[in-house]
Write a protein that holds these residues in place. Structure first.
Motif, PDB file in Angstrom:
ATOM      1  N   LYS A   1       0.835  -1.206   0.000  1.00  0.00           N
ATOM      2  CA  LYS A   1       0.000   0.000   0.000  1.00  0.00           C
ATOM      3  C   LYS A   1       0.867   1.252   0.000  1.00  0.00           C
ATOM      4  CE  LYS A   1      -4.026  -2.014   2.302  1.00  0.00           C
ATOM      5  NZ  LYS A   1      -4.929  -1.940   3.471  1.00  0.00           N
ATOM      6  N   MET A   2       1.969   1.199   0.739  1.00  0.00           N
ATOM      7  CA  MET A   2       2.860   2.357   0.794  1.00  0.00           C
ATOM      8  C   MET A   2       3.465   2.637  -0.576  1.00  0.00           C
ATOM      9  SD  MET A   2       6.399   2.676   2.945  1.00  0.00           S
ATOM     10  CE  MET A   2       7.162   1.481   1.850  1.00  0.00           C
ATOM     11  N   SER A   3       3.921   1.578  -1.271  1.00  0.00           N
ATOM     12  CA  SER A   3       4.593   1.765  -2.548  1.00  0.00           C
ATOM     13  C   SER A   3       3.642   2.291  -3.621  1.00  0.00           C
ATOM     14  CB  SER A   3       5.228   0.448  -3.009  1.00  0.00           C
ATOM     15  OG  SER A   3       4.249  -0.552  -3.161  1.00  0.00           O
ATOM     16  N   GLU A   4       2.327   1.994  -3.475  1.00  0.00           N
ATOM     17  CA  GLU A   4       1.358   2.497  -4.450  1.00  0.00           C
ATOM     18  C   GLU A   4       1.228   4.012  -4.379  1.00  0.00           C
ATOM     19  OE1 GLU A   4      -2.206   0.440  -3.563  1.00  0.00           O
ATOM     20  OE2 GLU A   4      -1.628  -1.415  -4.625  1.00  0.00           O
ATOM     21  N   LYS A   5       1.494   4.575  -3.211  1.00  0.00           N
ATOM     22  CA  LYS A   5       1.295   6.007  -3.019  1.00  0.00           C
ATOM     23  C   LYS A   5       2.565   6.814  -3.235  1.00  0.00           C
ATOM     24  CE  LYS A   5      -2.261   5.032   0.465  1.00  0.00           C
ATOM     25  NZ  LYS A   5      -2.653   5.187   1.883  1.00  0.00           N
ATOM     26  N   LEU A   6       3.715   6.166  -3.362  1.00  0.00           N
ATOM     27  CA  LEU A   6       4.990   6.864  -3.450  1.00  0.00           C
ATOM     28  C   LEU A   6       5.593   6.705  -4.833  1.00  0.00           C
ATOM     29  CD1 LEU A   6       6.616   5.822  -0.043  1.00  0.00           C
ATOM     30  CD2 LEU A   6       5.433   7.965  -0.560  1.00  0.00           C
ATOM     31  N   ALA A   7       6.418   7.677  -5.211  1.00  0.00           N
ATOM     32  CA  ALA A   7       7.204   7.549  -6.424  1.00  0.00           C
ATOM     33  C   ALA A   7       8.261   6.481  -6.218  1.00  0.00           C
ATOM     34  CB  ALA A   7       7.863   8.899  -6.772  1.00  0.00           C
ATOM     35  N   ASP A   8       8.769   5.943  -7.335  1.00  0.00           N
ATOM     36  CA  ASP A   8       9.738   4.850  -7.242  1.00  0.00           C
ATOM     37  C   ASP A   8      10.958   5.251  -6.417  1.00  0.00           C
ATOM     38  OD1 ASP A   8       8.074   3.346  -8.756  1.00  0.00           O
ATOM     39  OD2 ASP A   8       9.158   3.635 -10.637  1.00  0.00           O
ATOM     40  N   ARG A   9      11.441   6.488  -6.606  1.00  0.00           N
ATOM     41  CA  ARG A   9      12.618   6.922  -5.850  1.00  0.00           C
ATOM     42  C   ARG A   9      12.328   6.950  -4.356  1.00  0.00           C
ATOM     43  NH1 ARG A   9      15.212  12.003  -9.292  1.00  0.00           N
ATOM     44  NH2 ARG A   9      15.802  10.803 -11.156  1.00  0.00           N
ATOM     45  N   ASP A  10      11.130   7.396  -4.001  1.00  0.00           N
ATOM     46  CA  ASP A  10      10.774   7.452  -2.582  1.00  0.00           C
ATOM     47  C   ASP A  10      10.632   6.058  -1.996  1.00  0.00           C
ATOM     48  OD1 ASP A  10       8.676  10.357  -3.149  1.00  0.00           O
ATOM     49  OD2 ASP A  10      10.768  10.230  -2.509  1.00  0.00           O
ATOM     50  N   VAL A  11      10.122   5.117  -2.797  1.00  0.00           N
ATOM     51  CA  VAL A  11      10.026   3.731  -2.319  1.00  0.00           C
ATOM     52  C   VAL A  11      11.412   3.190  -2.007  1.00  0.00           C
ATOM     53  CG1 VAL A  11       9.397   1.368  -2.957  1.00  0.00           C
ATOM     54  CG2 VAL A  11       7.867   3.254  -3.537  1.00  0.00           C
ATOM     55  N   VAL A  12      12.351   3.419  -2.931  1.00  0.00           N
ATOM     56  CA  VAL A  12      13.727   2.949  -2.716  1.00  0.00           C
ATOM     57  C   VAL A  12      14.334   3.611  -1.479  1.00  0.00           C
ATOM     58  CG1 VAL A  12      16.055   2.898  -3.686  1.00  0.00           C
ATOM     59  CG2 VAL A  12      14.089   2.418  -5.146  1.00  0.00           C
ATOM     60  N   ARG A  13      14.065   4.917  -1.307  1.00  0.00           N
ATOM     61  CA  ARG A  13      14.615   5.625  -0.144  1.00  0.00           C
ATOM     62  C   ARG A  13      14.065   5.057   1.158  1.00  0.00           C
ATOM     63  NH1 ARG A  13      12.508   9.039   3.129  1.00  0.00           N
ATOM     64  NH2 ARG A  13      10.651   9.318   1.824  1.00  0.00           N
ATOM     65  N   VAL A  14      12.756   4.810   1.172  1.00  0.00           N
ATOM     66  CA  VAL A  14      12.141   4.281   2.388  1.00  0.00           C
ATOM     67  C   VAL A  14      12.691   2.892   2.707  1.00  0.00           C
ATOM     68  CG1 VAL A  14       9.965   3.426   3.363  1.00  0.00           C
ATOM     69  CG2 VAL A  14      10.018   5.624   2.173  1.00  0.00           C
ATOM     70  N   VAL A  15      12.767   2.038   1.688  1.00  0.00           N
ATOM     71  CA  VAL A  15      13.264   0.677   1.912  1.00  0.00           C
ATOM     72  C   VAL A  15      14.715   0.706   2.379  1.00  0.00           C
ATOM     73  CG1 VAL A  15      13.817  -1.507   0.780  1.00  0.00           C
ATOM     74  CG2 VAL A  15      11.646  -0.386   0.300  1.00  0.00           C
ATOM     75  N   ASN A  16      15.525   1.524   1.716  1.00  0.00           N
ATOM     76  CA  ASN A  16      16.943   1.581   2.101  1.00  0.00           C
ATOM     77  C   ASN A  16      17.114   2.097   3.522  1.00  0.00           C
ATOM     78  OD1 ASN A  16      17.739   0.584  -0.348  1.00  0.00           O
ATOM     79  ND2 ASN A  16      18.279   2.553  -1.233  1.00  0.00           N
ATOM     80  N   SER A  17      16.360   3.131   3.879  1.00  0.00           N
ATOM     81  CA  SER A  17      16.451   3.678   5.233  1.00  0.00           C
ATOM     82  C   SER A  17      16.026   2.645   6.267  1.00  0.00           C
ATOM     83  CB  SER A  17      15.577   4.931   5.359  1.00  0.00           C
ATOM     84  OG  SER A  17      16.001   5.937   4.465  1.00  0.00           O
ATOM     85  N   CYS A  18      14.950   1.946   5.951  1.00  0.00           N
ATOM     86  CA  CYS A  18      14.448   0.919   6.870  1.00  0.00           C
ATOM     87  C   CYS A  18      15.452  -0.226   7.004  1.00  0.00           C
ATOM     88  CB  CYS A  18      13.106   0.394   6.349  1.00  0.00           C
ATOM     89  SG  CYS A  18      12.246  -0.682   7.515  1.00  0.00           S
ATOM     90  N   PHE A  19      15.954  -0.698   5.878  1.00  0.00           N
ATOM     91  CA  PHE A  19      16.910  -1.805   5.901  1.00  0.00           C
ATOM     92  C   PHE A  19      18.199  -1.401   6.597  1.00  0.00           C
ATOM     93  CE2 PHE A  19      15.280  -4.442   2.036  1.00  0.00           C
ATOM     94  CZ  PHE A  19      14.151  -4.754   2.772  1.00  0.00           C
ATOM     95  N   ASP A  20      18.617  -0.161   6.409  1.00  0.00           N
ATOM     96  CA  ASP A  20      19.867   0.283   7.046  1.00  0.00           C
ATOM     97  C   ASP A  20      19.724   0.272   8.565  1.00  0.00           C
ATOM     98  OD1 ASP A  20      21.613   3.196   7.768  1.00  0.00           O
ATOM     99  OD2 ASP A  20      22.586   1.453   6.885  1.00  0.00           O
ATOM    100  N   ALA A  21      18.588   0.798   9.065  1.00  0.00           N
ATOM    101  CA  ALA A  21      18.374   0.829  10.517  1.00  0.00           C
ATOM    102  C   ALA A  21      18.272  -0.589  11.082  1.00  0.00           C
ATOM    103  CB  ALA A  21      17.097   1.614  10.829  1.00  0.00           C
ATOM    104  N   ILE A  22      17.555  -1.468  10.373  1.00  0.00           N
ATOM    105  CA  ILE A  22      17.423  -2.847  10.837  1.00  0.00           C
ATOM    106  C   ILE A  22      18.765  -3.558  10.762  1.00  0.00           C
ATOM    107  CG2 ILE A  22      16.326  -5.068  10.337  1.00  0.00           C
ATOM    108  CD1 ILE A  22      13.903  -3.505   9.321  1.00  0.00           C
TER     109      ILE A  22
END
Length: 644
Positions: free
Chosen positions: A450-471
């Motif tokens: 649902k999140m990726s449907e609302k975001l641009a591709d670059r923002d999806v990558v940024r969110v995933v990378n930020s999340c993965f980096d913290a984890i």
């Protein structure tokens, strides 16, 4: 002159080095590309190509399907006509329906049933009287009378009763076993020649239609079989027989076609088939009787698969393997292109060129389907990318990049312990590995779709990378190793390749810290609804390198990994952020509030397991009204104390 000679020698040496690297890249690309043939992921790519082809050909007229399926479905079994009859006593009904189909003009008939029991052999337990003597005679006479046109089934573990085998004759009993490929999906059929003498029901019915298939082929479906194959319920056949108009309708349905009878109850004889990603044919466009058809499942009924493998041969809707030399030539062309790209273009462009090479290779395979040739879809892309990688690395060497830069680069993809071992021994580890007890974790981002449907591709990558980096920082700090990223999920391991004193506790502590950082992750990603779900399981796995001499990957594999991924579904169902297996829970210190949330048999496993969580509020995603979680967030199931 001397100076000019040194410059000429240097230039010649550089050109020679480029030529050597180009040759090495091409040879490597060919070798690795050819090893991609029959790779476990290749089937998934092939099914996706079928999906793309179906989308491109949508709306085109297709020839009438040459095979009809008649299903003993729930509608028929619940009908007034058949509800009083046990399934093992339906041979008279089978004979009546089968004769009706043949009288209506069907070319041949196959039963995807193993008639393992004969009512004639049933006796009264008290008197010993054979009270059903002669009950199966209508079906036996039907089989005898239609030898050569009617076939019954046997499987690897089931054979018909001798009375039915005798009535059907030597060639009337054929195998309905289908073979799955290495990823568990059925796609191909290998006929046994001559078809008329083959042990396969598929071959027998193809031969009955007057068609010869000289080699193995892959069926090319264009829609979900359960929604597109011409279909009648057994009840429809019996009802049609009652009126002249019905008999005419049946004739229009089956005349000149092969007919297959089979069971269509859920979870009976189901397989993964290559139609799994294909669209469903609209109900108004599919040939269906008055009773309708069963709903489409994720798995495909075996009788539909048999029908499609037969229909593909009869309607020339099949792809065969390419002629000898085609794949090596394809690998050569793409390896040359990849090597040239890696040597001549800037390094920063290589990822984009690699993507272009992959798409081009898949495009060639898609074009091959149009001429009924199945080009292994992994060969060209892997050859191109492999040659490009080798050429790029060689170019970096020519530019005298320091070796530790490469080590630092690959450190993002391989475990530091593995890199150190390779650097010390100056050689690759042996393929295979050893068995070790580890803890496997699957950490999934909840709400990612649902999140990726609302975001641009670059923002999806940024969110995933930020999340993965913290984890990832938390995993590393607790001695864990990130095995791989799977879309929006992380697979992590404790006690491989490094040694961890108490991997179960380390993994649970890491999970608690990750969940504790949830608010921080939401803040840095800017996604307040974002949530996490973590599944842990421990047990023996194979730890080491898998692949081939030219391409490999360090990983862990085994039932323990598969079970961990299944436990994640329990966490989702129970709305908890952390779910652990009993093998993890029983190794935790007594101060950890372990509570059982589920027990039973997970899909794909043969034994029951119990799943637990930590009974603390932050482990629950939301409060439930079913009594399992109270208003204070506490789980009402019994807290367990394992022997420590």
């Amino acid at each position: 002159m001397t100076s000019g000679g040194r410059i000429a020698d240097a230039t010649l040496g550089r050109k020679t080095l480029f030529a050597v690297i180009a040759l090495a890249a091409v040879c490597t690309g060919i070798a690795i590309g050819l090893t991609a043939k029959r790779a476990i992921w290749e089937g998934w790519v092939t099914d996706r190509l079928f999906q793309i082809r179906a989308m491109l050909t949508s709306g085109q007229e297709t020839a009438p399907a040459p095979v009809v399926v008649v299903g003993l479905d729930q509608i028929a079994l619940n009908s007034e006509r058949l509800a009083p009859i046990p399934r093992v006593l339906m041979t008279p009904v089978m004979a009546e329906a089968g004769q009706a189909v043949l009288d209506a003009g069907a070319l041949a008939l196959g039963y995807d049933f193993v008639f393992a029991y004969s009512a004639d052999a049933f006796t009264d337990l008290e008197t010993g009287e054979a009270r059903l003597k002669g009950f199966d005679q209508p079906f036996q006479r039907f089989l005898y009378r239609n030898r050569g046109r009617v076939f019954i089934a046997h499987t690897e573990i089931g054979v018909p009763h001798r009375s039915f085998s005798a009535a059907a004759g030597a060639g009337g009993v054929r195998s309905v076993t289908v073979s799955a490929e290495n990823d568990g999906v059925v796609r191909r059929h290998s006929p046994n020649l001559p078809l008329s003498e083959s042990s396969s029901l598929i071959d027998a019915l193809i031969s009955a239609a007057g068609v010869e298939v000289p080699e193995a082929y892959t069926a090319i479906p264009s829609a979900k079989l359960a929604a597109s194959t011409p279909y009648l319920s057994m009840l429809d056949i019996l009802t049609m027989q009652e009126t002249e108009a019905g008999r005419e309708d049946l004739k229009r349905f089956v005349d000149g076609r092969i007919v297959l009878f089979g069971g269509l109850l859920p979870y009976e004889d189901e397989h993964l088939y290559s139609d799994r990603f294909l669209p469903q044919t609209p109900a108004d466009l599919s040939q269906t009787g008055a009773s309708g058809r069963p709903r489409v499942q994720s798995y495909t009924a075996g009788v539909f698969i048999l029908a499609d493998l037969i229909g593909a041969a009869l309607s020339d809707r099949m792809a065969v393997a390419p002629s000898a030399g085609t794949l090596p030539a394809l690998a050569l062309v793409f390896s040359v292109a990849g090597a040239a790209t890696g040597l001549l273009l800037p390094l920063v462009t290589l990822p984009f060129m690699a993507l272009g090479g992959v798409l081009a290779g898949l495009g060639v395979s898609l074009a091959g389907l149009e001429i009924d040739v199945l080009l292994s879809p992994g060969v060209a892309p892997v050859a191109c990318v492999s040659a490009m990688i080798v050429a790029g690395i060689g170019k970096v060497g020519i530019l005298q990049r320091r070796q530790r830069s490469l080590v630092r680069l690959f450190g993002h993809y391989l475990a530091p312990d593995v890199i150190k071992q390779m650097a010390q021994s100056e050689q690759l580890p042996e393929l295979g590995g050893d068995t070790r007890n580890v803890v496997v974790a699957f950490i999934d981002i909840v709400g990612f779709t649902k999140m990726s449907e609302k975001l641009a591709d670059r923002d999806v990558v940024r969110v995933v990378n930020s999340c993965f980096d913290a984890i990832g920082q938390v995993i590393t700090s607790h001695q864990g190793y990130i095995d791989k990223y799977i879309g929006d999920a992380i697979m992590a391991v404790w006690n491989a390749p490094n040694i961890v004193e108490n991997p179960e506790k380390a993994a649970v502590d890491a999970a608690r810290d990750i969940i504790g950082k949830l608010d921080h992750i939401r803040e840095i990603t800017g996604q307040p609804p974002l949530d996490l779900r973590i599944a842990l399981n421990s047990g023996p796995v194979l730890v080491g390198d898998i692949g081939g001499e030219h391409r490999r990957s360090f990983t862990v594999m085994g039932t323990t990994v598969n079970t961990a991924s299944r436990i994640e579904a329990v966490a989702k169902d129970k709305k908890v952020r952390l779910a652990v297996s009993q093998s993890v829970a029983e190794k935790l210190p007594g101060s950890y509030p372990v509570a059982e949330i589920w027990s039973g048999q997970l899909r794909g496993l043969s034994s029951d397991i119990s799943v637990f969580t930590l009974d603390i509020p932050e482990m629950y995603m939301e409060k439930s009204g079913d009594g399992s979680v109270g208003k204070d967030g506490k789980n009402r199931s019994k807290l367990l104390n394992f022997p420590r």
